[in-house]
Write an enzyme that holds these catalytic residues in place. Sequence first.
Site, short mmCIF file in Angstrom:
data_model
loop_
_atom_site.label_atom_id
_atom_site.label_comp_id
_atom_site.label_asym_id
_atom_site.label_seq_id
_atom_site.Cartn_x
_atom_site.Cartn_y
_atom_site.Cartn_z
N LYS A 112 13.80 120.58 57.91
CA LYS A 112 14.86 121.53 58.24
C LYS A 112 14.31 122.89 58.66
CE LYS A 112 18.57 119.19 55.88
NZ LYS A 112 17.89 118.08 55.17
C1 PLP Z 1 18.32 116.83 55.20
C2 PLP Z 1 17.32 115.79 54.92
C3 PLP Z 1 17.48 114.48 55.39
C4 PLP Z 1 18.71 114.04 56.15
O1 PLP Z 1 18.80 114.68 57.39
P1 PLP Z 1 20.19 114.70 58.20
O2 PLP Z 1 19.95 115.53 59.39
O3 PLP Z 1 21.19 115.28 57.27
O4 PLP Z 1 20.50 113.28 58.52
C5 PLP Z 1 16.46 113.58 55.13
N1 PLP Z 1 15.36 113.94 54.44
C6 PLP Z 1 15.18 115.17 53.97
C7 PLP Z 1 13.95 115.49 53.21
C8 PLP Z 1 16.14 116.15 54.20
O5 PLP Z 1 15.95 117.39 53.74
#
Ligand code: PLP
Length: 463
Positions: A112
Amino acid sequence: MRYVSTRGQAPVLTFEEAMLTGLARDGGLYVPETVPEMAPAEIAGLAGLTYEEAAFRVMRPFIGDTFADAEFESIIARAYAGFGHTARAPLVQIGANHFLLELFHGPTLAFKDFAMQLIGQLFQAALERSGNRVTIVGATSGDTGSAAIEAFRGLDNVDVFILFPEGRVSEVQRRQMTTPAEANVHALAVRGDFDDCQARVKDMFNHFEFRDRVALAGVNSINWARVLAQVVYYFTSAISLGAPHRSVGFTVPTGNFGDIFAGYIARRMGLPVERLVIATNQNDILHRALSGGAYETHGVTPSISPSMDIQVSSNFERALFEAYGRDGAAVAQQMQALKEQGGFTISQGALQALREVFASGRASEEETSATIRATHAATGEILCPHSAVGVKVAMDQPASATPMITLATAHPAKFPDAVEAATGLRPALPNRMADLYERAERVTVVDNDLGAIESLIEERRAS
Ligand SMILES: *Cc1c(COP(=O)(O)O)cnc(C)c1O
């Protein structure tokens, strides 16, 4: 470049407006009016560029005239300067034709950061220019919140409030949200689960009087600018493996569908992506929907991959919009059914359209743990539980000569208990954040109640 809502009723916006707004006023999500395509020669021209240079070329067509080229370049440079790997998103081989895309070298050790660091710089640049101030509100199952706080801490024109489910995030995730000392960041522990947090954020956006009074801005994965930032690493990784001359597949550990939807956009832009595999944990609404056509909420069961513990997958609405031939009224109807009856059935035509691009699979808790153990034994690579869900589902796909890239979405040290239970090893935090466990925490516990949360935000924000 203009942006339209998936429900067809909200004003058409520019990139800057869509970015600052987040959720559309009709409850929908913004998507580009048309997806710009890159010719094979242009894609081939990305080979050998730095991550930042590739990012500029991939994202430039989407931002319209919001930023001049030189400014956009310097925004991108600032966004990725804090990463702990010069490649930003390095590829590692973990099997014959199977590669791991390491997306965890950013400041909070999860993918993210790619979107949030960029969005922090984009907001800063746009708000500096207009002299406006905004209140950012976000819901998190752990990683979004820490990435948002890290991206916005200390910025001049922004207050940031992050709602997380009390007791349901890992200690590292919590500490990343509660230890920054800057006065403009506020971590709110909500007595509820992630879906409650997400629902309260949506409520605030639909409460127009509050929304306008505090100049609410959203940075959840529904924000188009976040999806856009994530499109870039689909390009850089596919190009490393021979695109556009060779196709690749991607398996994506999925919760809110933002990351994998970015892969869909990359494919629409012309990147030769053979298939996009949705990998879910035991909270498998997306896998069930793709398999049987029924999108039905069942409640959340906490798992060892908590960032994927969701029952309503917000960005799936964007994929539905495309699958329904961009029929906003049809999407609005489905979303109404979801709200009122807890589910809907995807039409045969739309389901077929989805299955042309997406495959899906799920990993149980035991399978996730076994995959962490087996991958470590076979390759020495230590996976976080989310990445392990991806690796397991990728290995369950039919054998193919097309290389598979599984997205490694977090660093194993972010989830040390699950990793230790699987391997007996406790992964260490990278040096740059080794003192995280010693820093003082600051958090406010609040009831899962819209009025209480709104009052708190009004009280705390700098006006
Ligand atoms: C947010 C997250 C996901 C899922 O991602 P999306 O974009 O919500 O599908 C998977 N793994 C980790 C470590 C995350 O932080």
